[in-house]
Write a protein that holds these residues in place. Structure first.
Motif, PDB file in Angstrom:
ATOM      1  N   PHE A 235       0.840  -1.204   0.000  1.00  0.00           N
ATOM      2  CA  PHE A 235       0.000   0.000   0.000  1.00  0.00           C
ATOM      3  C   PHE A 235       0.875   1.254   0.000  1.00  0.00           C
ATOM      4  CE2 PHE A 235      -2.120   3.335   2.559  1.00  0.00           C
ATOM      5  CZ  PHE A 235      -3.128   3.651   1.658  1.00  0.00           C
ATOM      6  N   GLU A 236       1.977   1.219   0.761  1.00  0.00           N
ATOM      7  CA  GLU A 236       2.839   2.409   0.824  1.00  0.00           C
ATOM      8  C   GLU A 236       3.309   2.806  -0.576  1.00  0.00           C
ATOM      9  OE1 GLU A 236       6.113   2.253   3.591  1.00  0.00           O
ATOM     10  OE2 GLU A 236       7.172   3.861   2.530  1.00  0.00           O
ATOM     11  N   ASN A 237       3.765   1.826  -1.347  1.00  0.00           N
ATOM     12  CA  ASN A 237       4.263   2.154  -2.694  1.00  0.00           C
ATOM     13  C   ASN A 237       3.143   2.545  -3.653  1.00  0.00           C
ATOM     14  OD1 ASN A 237       6.992   1.975  -2.237  1.00  0.00           O
ATOM     15  ND2 ASN A 237       7.012  -0.244  -2.493  1.00  0.00           N
ATOM     16  N   THR A 238       1.986   1.893  -3.491  1.00  0.00           N
ATOM     17  CA  THR A 238       0.846   2.242  -4.346  1.00  0.00           C
ATOM     18  C   THR A 238       0.395   3.675  -4.048  1.00  0.00           C
ATOM     19  OG1 THR A 238       0.127  -0.048  -4.313  1.00  0.00           O
ATOM     20  CG2 THR A 238      -1.496   1.569  -5.024  1.00  0.00           C
ATOM     21  N   MET A 239       0.246   3.971  -2.748  1.00  0.00           N
ATOM     22  CA  MET A 239      -0.251   5.301  -2.384  1.00  0.00           C
ATOM     23  C   MET A 239       0.772   6.387  -2.751  1.00  0.00           C
ATOM     24  SD  MET A 239      -2.611   7.226  -1.533  1.00  0.00           S
ATOM     25  CE  MET A 239      -4.021   6.284  -0.971  1.00  0.00           C
ATOM     26  N   ARG A 240       2.047   6.033  -2.681  1.00  0.00           N
ATOM     27  CA  ARG A 240       3.077   7.003  -3.091  1.00  0.00           C
ATOM     28  C   ARG A 240       2.850   7.398  -4.562  1.00  0.00           C
ATOM     29  NH1 ARG A 240       8.146   6.233  -5.223  1.00  0.00           N
ATOM     30  NH2 ARG A 240       8.062   4.002  -4.837  1.00  0.00           N
ATOM     31  N   LYS A 241       2.556   6.407  -5.405  1.00  0.00           N
ATOM     32  CA  LYS A 241       2.320   6.685  -6.829  1.00  0.00           C
ATOM     33  C   LYS A 241       1.013   7.457  -7.027  1.00  0.00           C
ATOM     34  CE  LYS A 241       4.997   2.935  -8.877  1.00  0.00           C
ATOM     35  NZ  LYS A 241       5.499   1.999  -7.897  1.00  0.00           N
ATOM     36  N   GLN A 242      -0.004   7.096  -6.215  1.00  0.00           N
ATOM     37  CA  GLN A 242      -1.285   7.796  -6.325  1.00  0.00           C
ATOM     38  C   GLN A 242      -1.141   9.260  -5.917  1.00  0.00           C
ATOM     39  OE1 GLN A 242      -5.064   6.309  -6.972  1.00  0.00           O
ATOM     40  NE2 GLN A 242      -4.149   8.096  -7.859  1.00  0.00           N
ATOM     41  N   LEU A 243      -0.383   9.494  -4.842  1.00  0.00           N
ATOM     42  CA  LEU A 243      -0.164  10.872  -4.382  1.00  0.00           C
ATOM     43  C   LEU A 243       0.639  11.662  -5.416  1.00  0.00           C
ATOM     44  CD1 LEU A 243       0.591  10.229  -0.600  1.00  0.00           C
ATOM     45  CD2 LEU A 243      -1.370  11.465  -1.520  1.00  0.00           C
ATOM     46  N   GLN A 244       1.618  10.979  -6.044  1.00  0.00           N
ATOM     47  CA  GLN A 244       2.429  11.655  -7.064  1.00  0.00           C
ATOM     48  C   GLN A 244       1.544  12.143  -8.210  1.00  0.00           C
ATOM     49  OE1 GLN A 244       6.022  12.425  -7.188  1.00  0.00           O
ATOM     50  NE2 GLN A 244       4.834  13.772  -8.531  1.00  0.00           N
ATOM     51  N   GLN A 245       0.578  11.308  -8.629  1.00  0.00           N
ATOM     52  CA  GLN A 245      -0.313  11.739  -9.704  1.00  0.00           C
ATOM     53  C   GLN A 245      -1.155  12.941  -9.258  1.00  0.00           C
ATOM     54  OE1 GLN A 245      -3.613   9.153 -11.031  1.00  0.00           O
ATOM     55  NE2 GLN A 245      -3.259   9.857 -13.127  1.00  0.00           N
ATOM     56  N   TYR A 246      -1.638  12.889  -8.016  1.00  0.00           N
ATOM     57  CA  TYR A 246      -2.444  14.013  -7.497  1.00  0.00           C
ATOM     58  C   TYR A 246      -1.615  15.306  -7.472  1.00  0.00           C
ATOM     59  CZ  TYR A 246      -4.870  16.948  -4.108  1.00  0.00           C
ATOM     60  OH  TYR A 246      -5.468  18.010  -3.482  1.00  0.00           O
ATOM     61  N   ILE A 247      -0.384  15.198  -6.963  1.00  0.00           N
ATOM     62  CA  ILE A 247       0.488  16.385  -6.874  1.00  0.00           C
ATOM     63  C   ILE A 247       0.720  16.970  -8.267  1.00  0.00           C
ATOM     64  CG2 ILE A 247       2.880  17.108  -6.373  1.00  0.00           C
ATOM     65  CD1 ILE A 247       2.753  14.978  -4.031  1.00  0.00           C
ATOM     66  N   THR A 248       1.015  16.112  -9.226  1.00  0.00           N
ATOM     67  CA  THR A 248       1.261  16.578 -10.600  1.00  0.00           C
ATOM     68  C   THR A 248       0.033  17.300 -11.152  1.00  0.00           C
ATOM     69  OG1 THR A 248       2.731  14.705 -10.946  1.00  0.00           O
ATOM     70  CG2 THR A 248       1.926  15.813 -12.935  1.00  0.00           C
ATOM     71  N   LEU A 249      -1.155  16.739 -10.926  1.00  0.00           N
ATOM     72  CA  LEU A 249      -2.375  17.365 -11.468  1.00  0.00           C
ATOM     73  C   LEU A 249      -2.675  18.688 -10.769  1.00  0.00           C
ATOM     74  CD1 LEU A 249      -4.628  14.179 -11.946  1.00  0.00           C
ATOM     75  CD2 LEU A 249      -3.446  15.501 -13.711  1.00  0.00           C
ATOM     76  N   VAL A 250      -2.397  18.762  -9.446  1.00  0.00           N
ATOM     77  CA  VAL A 250      -2.611  20.038  -8.737  1.00  0.00           C
ATOM     78  C   VAL A 250      -1.661  21.095  -9.306  1.00  0.00           C
ATOM     79  CG1 VAL A 250      -2.403  21.249  -6.531  1.00  0.00           C
ATOM     80  CG2 VAL A 250      -3.425  18.974  -6.596  1.00  0.00           C
TER      81      VAL A 250
END
Ligand SMILES: NC(=O)c1ccc[n+]([C@@H]2O[C@H](COP(=O)([O-])OP(=O)(O)OC[C@H]3O[C@@H](n4cnc5c(N)ncnc54)[C@H](OP(=O)(O)O)[C@@H]3O)[C@@H](O)[C@H]2O)c1
Length: 343
Positions: free
Chosen positions: A321-336
């Protein structure tokens, strides 16, 4: 040796597009099913498809659930990956719009496959929701470890909301496949895949509006500082693992006529609030700047799953989950950041 040709439905979706990408990247020829002609250019113009489009041909089937709909498109197909399924959306008739379509699609697909001697395997996307009745979520049971042998039989109407209908539809569709196998004894075998809560970057999310849909709309407000009341089952799985499992499931090395749970961090699962720990650990600057806010919360409904059979069958481990959520957060940060840059 030329690789086999695989028919895939649901390729315009979150998981299905990744399945298409992985199948093409691994050298399979793909016959991709879409419902509308205009979806073809949407797919072929996606940046991920660069250099891969020569491996795919498209067929348009407006109604996948119509009897005989797949008859003309199975010639030369070795394996079928069937992901298409309606969303759990609000409607005035849950049976008609949510429960019945997956059953009709399965029937038309499997009946057509009976007349296609080249088909040796069908992979169908089921769901971990088929393991338990929806009412179990309100129980105090946090200790039972559910396995791929569990199947919810509490599926009778009436359905009072879209989630109840979706829960029943996936269980009925999974049971329908078991019955088809025992009654028709087809020349092909069937694998049903049971993903839990699928998260991770979505290749179709190009802005914040398209990001905050489906499950992400339930989970990701936590990093916007939102305090959510309704609990979510703590059983995540990385979308890339789910997609890879679909492609691996067509390989003869994976045993057929079996169901496989797809879920990470099993058996105990995760706490959704640990998303904030992932944010603090991997994105300290964004937390400091307030782009990621660590004041939100999302209650977790604990649910123990056993996915050890799946890891053994596929020969790899689910991403944490840590690695998955890291990637999910990265996508969110990029879109923001993209949205701020475009103002
Ligand atoms: N996402 C999750 O957390 C999750 C968890 C467990 C299981 N699953 C299962 O995984 C599969 C794919 O899910 P997803 O998250 O990728 O969903 P998605 O993004 O909503 O994609 C759904 C796909 O199904 C097609 N579809 C929808 N309604 C249809 C209908 N009535 N007839 C034919 N095709 C239809 C869509 O095509 P159009 O573009 O033409 O509408 C799209 O290609 C589904 O079976 C879902 O139940 C998902």
């Amino acid at each position: 040796m030329a690789k086999e040709t695989v028919l895939i439905t649901g390729i315009t979706g979150y998981i299905g597009f990744k399945v298409l990408y992985i199948a093409l990247s691994q050298g399979y020829r793909v016959r991709g099913v879409v419902r509308k002609e205009e979806q073809i250019s949407k797919i072929t113009s996606h940046p991920l498809m660069e250099g891969l489009t020569s491996g795919v041909e498209f067929v348009v089937i407006p109604e996948l659930g119509k009897s005989g709909a797949f008859d003309p498109v199975l010639d030369g197909i070795s394996a079928i990956i069937h992901l298409a399924s309606p969303l759990a959306k609000e409607t005035d008739d849950y049976s008609r719009d949510i429960v019945q379509p997956p059953l009709d699609m399965e029937s038309s697909l499997l009946e057509s496959a009976l007349n296609a001697p080249s088909v040796r395997r069908v992979v169908i996307t089921s769901s971990a929701v088929t393991l338990i009745p929806l009412s179990w979520l309100a129980s105090s049971d946090v200790d039972t470890v559910f396995t791929s042998r569990d199947l919810n039989t509490d599926t009778a109407p009436p359905y009072h909301n879209a989630m109840e209908a979706y829960w029943a539809s996936k269980a009925l569709a999974r049971k329908h496949v078991h019955e088809f196998l025992s009654q028709k004894k087809p020349h092909f075998d069937i694998i049903q895949l049971l993903p839990s809560v699928v998260i991770g970057p979505d290749d179709w999310a190009t802005d914040l509006e398209s990001f905050f849909v489906g499950t992400r709309a339930m989970i990701m407000p936590i990093v916007q500082g939102k305090v959510m009341e309704a609990p979510l089952v703590g059983v995540p799985v990385f979308v890339d693992d789910v997609a890879l499992a679909h492609v691996d499931a067509i390989k003869p090395s994976v045993s057929g006529n079996k169901d496989y749970i797809l879920s990470s961090d099993t058996p105990d699962g995760i706490e959704w609030n640990s998303t904030l720990d992932v944010a603090r650990k991997h994105f300290p600057r964004e937390v400091e700047s307030g782009l990621l806010q660590c004041t939100g919360s999302l209650p977790t409904r604990r649910w123990k799953l056993d996915a050890s059979d799946s890891e053994k069958a596929f020969g790899w481990k689910f991403t944490s989950f840590e690695n998955t959520m890291r990637k999910q957060l990265q996508q969110y940060i990029t879109l923001v950041k993209d949205s701020e840059a475009s103002i």
